[in-house]
Scaffold this active site. Structure first.
Site: not given
Length: 390
Positions: A58, A60, A86, A95, A215
């Site tokens: 994450h 952090e 979290c 974290c 596309l």
């Protein structure tokens, strides 16, 4: 890019930087939110990090790792993070533990986690451990960053982006509808970055028949996320094409094409012929004009749900035209509206409008958006709007 209309001090400047970092992970973190973090000391940023991919560290943890790589001791720094850290074990450790292990004493949080199962957990855990925790810095900006995550955790559909390009007088094409670029090359290149972040690109039948689009995302390999696959091409039309025609989508990748059509059209021989080529046909229920406040339309909620449940689509991009754009907006299926506004004036009342098909007698019945981001691409303005929901 996020924009900060009012900065009152270093808190705002550091959080704005964290928000910009967060966007670097957009398109690769789903179904996790994109999050950014910075460490600051003495009025300067000394380390940075962002959540780069689902299953990876994450923001952090990335930021603390950046500090170690630059021989910075986090203990004397303040951590700024766009989303509440979290406090639970998922694919990665909590974290909050990494923050405590690093010896940090102060954490500034943009917004709290909207997940009802973890709301308040990270901030309260840090406070209980004796850290100084401040929340709500640039809160609106940081909440916009996790709009996708909020949709994924509170609904069963993808996050829906509407992209359009128009002249200053709101026209997306001249009256004949002949395919001509409205925006400049920088905006067109930016659209391919958007396509790289989604799993399905949606257009209306007029765009399919008139523009013969591919596309696809046509960025070079360096600009593509890891494990990239071309997005599913979704065409909304009541008139299905013949299976063996020279449309780019049917000629180049029929197995990656999905038609959303009426329940009646989905049962015709034309539909069966397309299915034999591997093309998907979904018959959708119809809404009457009085139900929608616009011209008759298909009901899209079930189809969006199927895209997520059956094909893992977390993000979709609709590229118009005007009637499809209005139908999606009326059905509350525009979570983000990206408008490339070209400095041009068509000056023709019969030109094709951004939103079309409604019969609304009063300004009291408008669909309301708020400006979230203002940026530029070459000579064009790139305006990102969010629905002004209750």
């Amino acid at each position: 890019m996020p924009t900060c209309l009012e900065t009152t001090g270093p808190h705002d400047r550091f959080m704005l930087r964290a928000a910009r970092l967060a966007l670097r992970g957009r398109g690769e973190t789903a179904p996790n939110p994109c999050v950014g973090a910075v460490l600051a000391k003495g009025g300067e940023i000394v380390a940075e990090g962002w959540h780069k991919a689902f299953g990876g560290p994450h923001a952090e943890v990335e930021c603390l790792g950046d500090a170690r790589a630059h021989s910075v001791d986090p203990a004397g720094c303040t951590l700024y993070v766009t989303l509440e850290p979290c406090n639970h074990q998922g694919k990665t450790p909590p974290c909050t533990k990494a923050i405590l292990d690093a010896g940090l004493r102060r954490v500034v949080i943009g917004c709290l986690d909207p997940n009802p199962h973890v709301a308040g957990g990270g901030a309260e855990a840090l406070r209980a451990a004796g850290l100084e925790v401040e929340t709500g810095v640039q809160e609106a900006l940081c909440q916009d960053l996790i709009d996708e995550f909020r949709i994924w955790t509170t609904t069963n559909r993808p996050y829906s982006i509407l992209k359009m390009a128009s002249t200053l007088d709101g026209k997306i094409a001249a009256r004949g509808g002949r395919p001509q670029a409205v925006s400049g090359p920088e905006s067109q290149a930016d659209v391919h970055k958007l396509r790289a972040q989604v799993q399905a690109v949606i257009v209306g039948g007029n765009t399919f028949y008139g523009d013969n689009p591919e596309l696809t995302c046509r960025l070079g390999e360096d600009g593509l996320p890891k494990g990239f696959c071309q997005p599913l091409a979704v065409v909304v039309t009541s008139t299905l094409p013949k299976a063996y025609t020279n449309f780019n989508l049917l000629r180049q990748r029929p197995e990656q094409v999905l038609f959303w059509t009426s329940e009646y059209s989905a049962k015709t021989p034309l539909a069966d012929e397309l299915r034999e080529r591997g093309t998907l046909i979904w018959g959708l229920p119809e809404l009457r004009a009085e139900q929608l406040g616009a011209s008759d339309s298909l009901s899209f909620h079930g189809a969006f749900t199927r895209l997520r449940q059956e094909y893992g689509c977390h993000r979709t991009l609709c590229e118009g035209g005007g009637q499809l754009a209005l139908s999606l907006a009326r059905q509350d299926l525009v979570d983000e509206f990206v408008l490339y506004l070209a400095p041009r004036v068509l000056g023709d009342a019969e030109g094709k409008s951004l939103f079309a098909g409604g019969a609304v007698p009063s300004m009291d019945d408008t669909l309301n958006f708020r400006l979230a981001v203002a940026d530029s691409r070459g000579d064009d303005l790139k305006l990102t709007y969010k629905p002004r929901r209750a």
